[in-house]
Design an enzyme around this catalytic site. Structure first.
Site, PDB file in Angstrom:
ATOM      1  N   ARG A 217       0.833  -1.196   0.000  1.00  0.00           N
ATOM      2  CA  ARG A 217       0.000   0.000   0.000  1.00  0.00           C
ATOM      3  C   ARG A 217       0.871   1.250   0.000  1.00  0.00           C
ATOM      4  O   ARG A 217       0.522   2.269  -0.589  1.00  0.00           O
ATOM      5  CB  ARG A 217      -0.945   0.006   1.206  1.00  0.00           C
TER       6      ARG A 217
ATOM      7  N   TYR B  77     -16.327  16.500 -17.025  1.00  0.00           N
ATOM      8  CA  TYR B  77     -16.747  15.105 -17.029  1.00  0.00           C
ATOM      9  C   TYR B  77     -17.792  14.889 -15.930  1.00  0.00           C
ATOM     10  O   TYR B  77     -17.648  15.364 -14.802  1.00  0.00           O
ATOM     11  CB  TYR B  77     -15.529  14.216 -16.809  1.00  0.00           C
TER      12      TYR B  77
ATOM     13  N   ASP C 236      -6.955  18.257 -15.651  1.00  0.00           N
ATOM     14  CA  ASP C 236      -7.249  16.899 -16.102  1.00  0.00           C
ATOM     15  C   ASP C 236      -6.806  16.816 -17.562  1.00  0.00           C
ATOM     16  O   ASP C 236      -7.410  17.413 -18.448  1.00  0.00           O
ATOM     17  CB  ASP C 236      -8.749  16.624 -15.962  1.00  0.00           C
TER      18      ASP C 236
ATOM     19  N   LYS D 285      -7.579   5.509 -19.973  1.00  0.00           N
ATOM     20  CA  LYS D 285      -7.872   6.008 -21.308  1.00  0.00           C
ATOM     21  C   LYS D 285      -6.629   5.920 -22.202  1.00  0.00           C
ATOM     22  O   LYS D 285      -6.108   4.850 -22.425  1.00  0.00           O
ATOM     23  CB  LYS D 285      -8.439   7.417 -21.210  1.00  0.00           C
TER      24      LYS D 285
END
Length: 381
Positions: free
Chosen positions: A51, A104, A176, A201
């Site tokens: 982690r 978005y 972004d 993406k």
């Protein structure tokens, strides 16, 4: 790796030196949750628990920082996990964020329905309007959140100008960069403080892995984001990190093909009698065309267009396509088509950020452009 190097070289080599033990030219998948210590607190390479850090994820993060010209990168389990972590690391309850009025839908849902309960407020504005941005800024504004190009309206914002406005107000600018990818646009070089990606993406590029990233140019800010990520735990797994690195290696060549195909399709759509508007920054008539030319290498593989006949006509185009697969997401090698009002942006229906019902969004893949044009032509018939 010594600097400077071209983008394509960094994409293949940054963080990805051959394995020192075996000589393997591809970094291995360190599929482990924990690491043997050579004594209490004596860690090998700084690794104690995955982690906190994992060698495969470290390699991806070094590569992401290099291709975005940043000082520090963190790889997340998804793009929205990256967004949430950045906002909580930068802001506190009672703070305010300026956001795009056509962002978005998932980002707006995060701001309006999740972070609002945490005490965060946001004001949506057209980020291309400097006066509107300045008017929206408050004393408690800590962050301006930008998408360029925006999803799904393909709006363009001048990153350098927006960074100036943010810094004048004592705020940070986060961009972004998912639609553009680091190959086409590097916001940190234009003055942004933070870049986020849905690596699902274009960076991953093959529709086979979900992930996110946050890259910054200030090391201290990067360490703050990393601490928050460690405390909350939204990390990229080693296999996901490995798949994302594999995608990055071909990002440059893929983006060139995405752009080649999109430019041809945008021209075809512009001339089609059933298309009332084409939203693509590569078109000279696009209101953000000149800014996009200034800050982007090329114009990307995303196109939105409006269809004569309203919502039903748009739905019909989506259902008739064959090579353009009806699906959410974007940026893979295959072409996708969707109806934003009912799919990716359904969460903003009934709000001022609602998208037009006659809008179709396509993610142009790297298939034969002639085949893609033929498919859209028959879908519009």
């Amino acid at each position: 790796m010594s600097q400077p190097h071209g983008f394509e070289t960094l994409a293949i080599h940054a963080g990805q030196e051959p394995d020192p033990v075996t000589g393997a030219v591809v970094p291995p998948i360190h599929q482990t949750s924990t690491y043997k210590q050579d004594g209490v607190g004596k860690l090998r390479g700084g690794y104690e628990y995955s982690r906190a850090a994992n060698p495969t994820r470290t390699a991806l993060e070094e590569c992401l920082a290099a291709i975005e010209a940043g000082a520090h990168a963190s790889a997340f389990a998804s793009g929205l996990a990256a967004e949430d972590c950045v906002i909580r690391a930068v802001c506190a309850p009672g703070d305010h964020i300026v956001v795009p009025d056509d962002a978005y839908g998932g980002t707006l849902r995060l701001f309006r329905k999740v972070l609002a309960r945490w005490g965060l407020t946001c004001t949506p504005v057209p980020l291309g309007d400097a006066d509107a941005v300045r008017a929206a800024i408050r004393p408690e504004t800590r962050l301006i959140w930008c998408e360029t190009p925006t999803n799904p309206m393909l709006g363009i914002t001048d990153i350098a100008a927006l960074a100036g406005i943010a810094h004048e107000a004592g705020a940070l600018l986060a961009v972004d960069n998912t639609f553009a990818s680091p190959y086409l646009q590097q916001p940190l070089m234009l003055g942004a403080d933070i870049v986020v990606h849905s690596t699902t993406k274009y960076i991953g590029g093959h529709s086979d892995v979900v992930g996110g990233a946050a890259i910054v140019r200030d090391q201290e800010l990067g360490e703050r984001i990393h601490f928050h990520q460690f405390a909350v735990g939204a990390v990229a797994g080693p296999f996901d990190a490995w798949l994302t690195m594999r995608g990055i290696k071909t990002l440059g060549v893929r983006m060139d093909r995405h752009c080649d195909n999109a430019e041809r399709i945008a021209d075809m759509l512009t001339d089609h009698p059933r298309v009332t508007q084409v939203l693509y920054p590569g078109l000279p008539g696009h209101p953000g065309h000149e800014i996009a030319r200034k800050q982007m290498r090329r114009f990307g593989g995303m196109i939105s267009f409006r269809v004569d006949g309203g919502e039903q006509a748009a739905l019909d185009v989506c259902s008739r396509s064959r090579l353009f697969t009806l699906a959410e997401s974007l940026g893979g090698v295959e072409s996708l088509i969707e109806h934003p009002a009912r799919m990716t942006h359904a969460s903003v229906k009934g709000t001022p950020m609602e998208v037009p019902a006659d809008l179709v969004r396509i993610s142009v893949g790297i298939e034969s452009a002639d085949d893609l044009i033929a498919d859209l032509t028959q879908a519009l018939s």
